[in-house]
Write a protein that holds these residues in place. Sequence first.
Motif, PDB file in Angstrom:
ATOM      1  N   ARG A   1      69.819 -37.247 -48.620  1.00  0.00           N
ATOM      2  CA  ARG A   1      69.339 -38.510 -49.183  1.00  0.00           C
ATOM      3  C   ARG A   1      68.057 -38.277 -49.387  1.00  0.00           C
ATOM      4  O   ARG A   1      67.392 -39.050 -50.437  1.00  0.00           O
ATOM      5  CB  ARG A   1      69.666 -39.469 -48.014  1.00  0.00           C
ATOM      6  N   TRP A   2      67.179 -37.371 -49.070  1.00  0.00           N
ATOM      7  CA  TRP A   2      65.926 -37.467 -49.130  1.00  0.00           C
ATOM      8  C   TRP A   2      65.421 -36.156 -50.020  1.00  0.00           C
ATOM      9  O   TRP A   2      66.087 -34.979 -49.499  1.00  0.00           O
ATOM     10  CB  TRP A   2      64.916 -37.310 -47.929  1.00  0.00           C
ATOM     11  N   SER A   3      64.763 -36.185 -51.276  1.00  0.00           N
ATOM     12  CA  SER A   3      64.662 -35.293 -52.053  1.00  0.00           C
ATOM     13  C   SER A   3      63.345 -34.646 -51.696  1.00  0.00           C
ATOM     14  O   SER A   3      61.945 -34.999 -52.155  1.00  0.00           O
ATOM     15  CB  SER A   3      64.496 -35.506 -53.391  1.00  0.00           C
TER      16      SER A   3
ATOM     17  N   LEU B   1      69.689 -33.078 -45.408  1.00  0.00           N
ATOM     18  CA  LEU B   1      69.271 -34.294 -45.575  1.00  0.00           C
ATOM     19  C   LEU B   1      69.379 -34.552 -46.860  1.00  0.00           C
ATOM     20  O   LEU B   1      68.220 -34.594 -47.616  1.00  0.00           O
ATOM     21  CB  LEU B   1      68.107 -34.370 -44.904  1.00  0.00           C
TER      22      LEU B   1
ATOM     23  N   GLU C   1      69.214 -34.497 -37.058  1.00  0.00           N
ATOM     24  CA  GLU C   1      68.611 -35.083 -38.208  1.00  0.00           C
ATOM     25  C   GLU C   1      67.185 -35.427 -38.084  1.00  0.00           C
ATOM     26  O   GLU C   1      66.280 -35.160 -38.859  1.00  0.00           O
ATOM     27  CB  GLU C   1      69.349 -36.127 -38.834  1.00  0.00           C
TER      28      GLU C   1
END
Length: 238
Positions: free
Chosen positions: A73-75, A71, A12
């Motif tokens: 959570r992150w756009s 991932l 990650e």
Amino acid sequence: MTDFTPGKEAPEPALFLIHVLTASGAPIALIALLAGAQGNWAEMFAWLGLAFFVDGIDGPLARRFNVAERLPRWSGASLDFVIDYATYVFLPAFALSWSLMLSQPWNWICGGLVVFTGALYFADNGMKTPDGSFKGFPAGWNMVVFGLMILSPSQAFTIAVVILCCALTFAPIRFVHPVRVQRWRIVTLPVTLLWMGLAAFAIVDGMTLNGITAILFTVASIYLFSVSAIQQLLDRVD
């Protein structure tokens, strides 16, 4: 050194570096703004050129390693839109408004139209067509304002081009993505590289092009601006 290979799960933290790469466009934009505020337009567009390069590689990397799903959570898309609006729309509008290209009140009018229509375009979920083209003028004001600063023969011409591009933002006319659109890509990619090379030459030479370089830059600009619309017209004729 991390081995990024297709099919291998990247850790990650390594994947997050792709978002870091995208976010690097924000400080690049700030440095470009500071250069423009001092009237150093060549330096400003040099930094915008670097931002353009970063924008060209972060998306393919994100898609290759499926960052959106790995991932969640992150756009990356939201981050990309923030950076793109700053570098493709807001800073070129600042150059249009703050430089001596236009007199008052036209500098504020045209700059306001650019940031207004650009904001609406970035909210359009239908901006992409199935062939990879953009539907409507894709808010590529970094290229348009740069070209006008290099070539525009008059204030009236600059105003006309700005108003035309703003109107085309909402028109059902296609504009090329030089990498994703496969049709005529064998021509479009070299023309894009030619445009970029001439733009770099103009920046080094104090934002000027003359003679054959100005002609080639104009022809390349017209091609990139109109090629997808020509293809669209040909499809309707057929």
